[in-house]
Design an enzyme around this catalytic site. Structure first.
Site, PDB file in Angstrom:
ATOM      1  CB  SER A  24      -1.610  32.546  26.935  1.00  0.00           C
ATOM      2  OG  SER A  24      -0.211  32.372  26.981  1.00  0.00           O
ATOM      3  CG  ASN A 111       8.036  34.838  17.681  1.00  0.00           C
ATOM      4  OD1 ASN A 111       7.437  34.981  18.744  1.00  0.00           O
ATOM      5  ND2 ASN A 111       8.559  35.855  17.008  1.00  0.00           N
ATOM      6  CB  THR A 156     -35.130  11.912  -1.876  1.00  0.00           C
ATOM      7  OG1 THR A 156     -36.422  11.829  -2.476  1.00  0.00           O
ATOM      8  CG2 THR A 156     -34.285  10.731  -2.310  1.00  0.00           C
ATOM      9  CG  HIS A 157     -37.155  15.945  -1.657  1.00  0.00           C
ATOM     10  ND1 HIS A 157     -36.720  17.179  -2.104  1.00  0.00           N
ATOM     11  CD2 HIS A 157     -36.859  15.070  -2.660  1.00  0.00           C
ATOM     12  CE1 HIS A 157     -36.220  17.057  -3.320  1.00  0.00           C
ATOM     13  NE2 HIS A 157     -36.280  15.778  -3.683  1.00  0.00           N
ATOM     14  CB  SER A 278     -40.060  14.568  30.184  1.00  0.00           C
ATOM     15  OG  SER A 278     -40.908  15.607  30.610  1.00  0.00           O
ATOM     16  CE  LYS A 284     -40.928  13.752  25.155  1.00  0.00           C
ATOM     17  NZ  LYS A 284     -40.544  15.108  24.783  1.00  0.00           N
ATOM     18  CG  ASN A 286     -36.824  13.628  26.026  1.00  0.00           C
ATOM     19  OD1 ASN A 286     -37.795  13.315  25.326  1.00  0.00           O
ATOM     20  ND2 ASN A 286     -36.946  14.325  27.139  1.00  0.00           N
ATOM     21  CD  GLU A 291     -32.886  16.111  21.742  1.00  0.00           C
ATOM     22  OE1 GLU A 291     -33.814  16.808  21.359  1.00  0.00           O
ATOM     23  OE2 GLU A 291     -32.844  15.616  22.883  1.00  0.00           O
ATOM     24  CE1 TYR A 318       3.190  34.257  17.763  1.00  0.00           C
ATOM     25  CE2 TYR A 318       3.917  36.396  18.579  1.00  0.00           C
ATOM     26  CZ  TYR A 318       3.181  35.232  18.742  1.00  0.00           C
ATOM     27  OH  TYR A 318       2.447  35.048  19.885  1.00  0.00           O
ATOM     28  CD  GLN A 323      -1.175  34.680  24.147  1.00  0.00           C
ATOM     29  OE1 GLN A 323       0.030  34.913  24.160  1.00  0.00           O
ATOM     30  NE2 GLN A 323      -2.002  35.210  25.021  1.00  0.00           N
ATOM     31  CE  LYS A 326      -0.556  28.933  21.660  1.00  0.00           C
ATOM     32  NZ  LYS A 326      -0.885  30.159  20.896  1.00  0.00           N
TER      33      LYS A 326
HETATM   34  N1  ARG Z   1       2.151  33.074  24.079  1.00  0.00           N
HETATM   35  C1  ARG Z   1       2.591  33.350  22.752  1.00  0.00           C
HETATM   36  C2  ARG Z   1       1.697  32.639  21.762  1.00  0.00           C
HETATM   37  O1  ARG Z   1       0.998  31.757  22.139  1.00  0.00           O
HETATM   38  C3  ARG Z   1       3.985  32.884  22.580  1.00  0.00           C
HETATM   39  C4  ARG Z   1       4.836  33.684  21.656  1.00  0.00           C
HETATM   40  C5  ARG Z   1       5.043  35.013  22.136  1.00  0.00           C
HETATM   41  N2  ARG Z   1       6.086  35.682  21.468  1.00  0.00           N
HETATM   42  C6  ARG Z   1       6.317  36.987  21.676  1.00  0.00           C
HETATM   43  N3  ARG Z   1       7.328  37.472  21.109  1.00  0.00           N
HETATM   44  N4  ARG Z   1       5.537  37.704  22.427  1.00  0.00           N
HETATM   45  O2  ARG Z   1       1.659  32.948  20.589  1.00  0.00           O
END
Ligand code: ARG
Length: 458
Positions: A24, A111, A156-157, A278, A284, A286, A291, A318, A323, A326
């Site tokens: 990760s 964890n 309105t509308h 454009s 134009k 824009n 947007e 957990y 994970q 994130k």
């Molecule tokens: N990379 C994990 C997460 O973001 C960290 C915790 C992992 N814990 C484990 N026992 N594998 O959640």
């Protein structure tokens, strides 16, 4: 040292594809600084409590400080072979200070570590977002103040309804944003809970002082239940839903502005800084930035649903699934920050086409409710007054006639209560001025609101 914090129980190795699938650092490297800060507080606590020798605690703190400096200087390079950022920090600390580094993970698990890091990240960003929302409110209030006497058609509308002060319309955005601030603020409060020290899930038999860490890291409180500590991601979902609502608000502002810059409306002009041309139609201009704010905001509900589905039906406590909170969280938080900033810049660069607007608020139909109120003030029931004005408007429309062209005699055909003074109502500035109710578009009230907001925003 291995790129994992575990391994002795294993004989085989994770397959290459499993590594690619589970590692990760590509996204959790954003947590590096928080991991160092939390690690320092934890190490100091371990030292104070005599769980590890004080000299090891200060070696760890010194090492983490050095890593933090590298991170802040943009010099920290995360090894892609590390399983996650927590592992990477641990490995780099080991390289830097040697054996004392191995004591950092005492009375801690990834964890509780990961959720603590994410909480710290969120608190930082909530503080930033609270400031950015204020700045956007400030830009809108300044714009409202600069154009405090401008009257616009309100809809309105998407059908012309009545006239209001442009400033009044702008202050509606400010109110929306104030509720957004409230939501981010509330979310921050519930995020500000120290979960470090819950360990894997049950706590520890070592004599830790969790409140010490809470105070060091600036959390408002210490989590009360170790199981909840490692399994809860409500704060992530709360922040993402607050962002989804703010994003929706920004799209509504964008939509108004996009309509207002069209040649059909032509109420305002926005600065070239936020527009493109454009490739085929040279005339134009824009409103691309608006947007794209409108378009990009679509990701917030998407990311929010992703987080809700991620957490749905996860068994305690957990699970590695978590994970995946994130990428969506970071994307949400950092995108909403950019949007808030750019919207403040957009408002600072808006020019109001005052002459056009003067023409646009002339239609007498804008004042039909004022005429209705006129009759009510003379004792006519609301229903009868509504009928009378309805008939009058219909006949005017059918015969291409204006209310102001009729003399009192003709007016009395519709209601005996009409006198010559009714025709004074047929002006936009009168229409806003005669509004009396609290929160209305009355210029004195709007000016008072502007003053109030200026004071709040300072
Ligand atoms: N990379 C994990 C997460 O973001 C960290 C915790 C992992 N814990 C484990 N026992 N594998 O959640």
């Amino acid at each position: 040292m291995a790129s994992r914090l575990w391994g002795s129980r294993f004989t085989g190795k994770l397959s290459k594809l499993s590594e690619k699938f589970t590692y990760s650092t590509a996204y959790d490297a954003k947590l590096a600084r928080y991991d160092c800060v939390a690690g320092m507080a934890h190490a100091q606590m371990l030292g104070e409590q005599g769980i590890i020798p004080k000299k090891d605690a200060s070696a760890i703190t010194g090492g983490l400080k050095a890593l933090l400096k590298m991170i802040n200087d943009g010099k920290y390079v995360c090894d892609p072979a590390s399983e996650d950022i927590h592992t990477d920090i641990q490995i780099q600390l080991r390289k830097l200070i040697g054996q004392p580094a191995d004591k950092l993970h005492t009375a801690r698990s990834r964890n509780d570590q990961v959720v603590t890091d994410v909480r710290l990240y969120c608190m930082d960003h909530m503080d930033h977002i609270l400031v950015l929302v204020r700045k956007l409110q400030g830009a809108i209030v300044t714009f409202a103040d600069k154009n405090h006497d401008v009257i616009i058609p309100a809809y309105t509308h998407l059908q012309s309804a009545q006239v209001v002060l442009l400033a009044h319309h702008m202050l509606a955005y400010v109110e929306m944003l104030e509720r957004d601030r409230g939501r981010f603020g509330d979310a921050r409060t519930r995020t500000s809970v120290n979960t470090l020290g819950a360990c894997a899930l049950s706590g520890t038999s070592l004599p830790t002082d969790r409140d010490y860490v809470t105070a060091k890291l600036g959390f408002l409180k210490t989590s009360a239940n170790s199981i909840d500590s490692v399994s809860d991601r409500d704060f992530v979902i709360e922040i993402m839903s607050a962002a989804a609502i703010t994003g929706m608000h920004l799209t509504r502002m964008c939509e108004d502005l996009i309509l207002w810059v069209t040649s059909e409306f032509n109420f305002i002009t926005i600065s070239d800084e936020f527009c493109t041309g454009s490739s085929i139609m040279p005339h134009k201009k824009n409103p691309d930035v608006l947007e794209l704010v409108r378009g990009t905001a679509s990701k917030f509900p998407g990311r929010l649903v992703e987080a809700l589905v991620l957490m749905k039906a996860l068994p305690m406590t957990y699970n590695r699934d978590m994970q995946m909170d994130k990428p969506g969280l970071f994307d949400t938080v950092e995108t909403i920050e950019d949007m808030l900033k750019i919207m403040a810049d957009v408002f600072a660069g808006i020019k109001v086409n005052k002459e056009v607007l003067k023409e646009r608020v002339k239609s007498e139909y804008f004042f039909s409710v004022d005429i209705l109120d006129y009759l009510v003030k003379k004792g006519v029931s609301y229903r009868d007054a509504h009928n009378t004005v309805g008939v009058m408007v219909k006949e005017c429309l059918d015969h291409g006639r204006k209310i102001s062209d009729m003399n009192v005699g003709q007016l009395k055909k519709y209601s005996m209560q009409f006198e010559d003074d009714m025709r004074n109502l047929l002006k936009p500035d009168v229409s806003v001025k005669i509004k009396k109710s609290l929160g209305s578009t009355n210029p004195d009230m709007v000016r008072a609101q502007i003053r109030l907001w200026k004071k709040r925003i300072q």
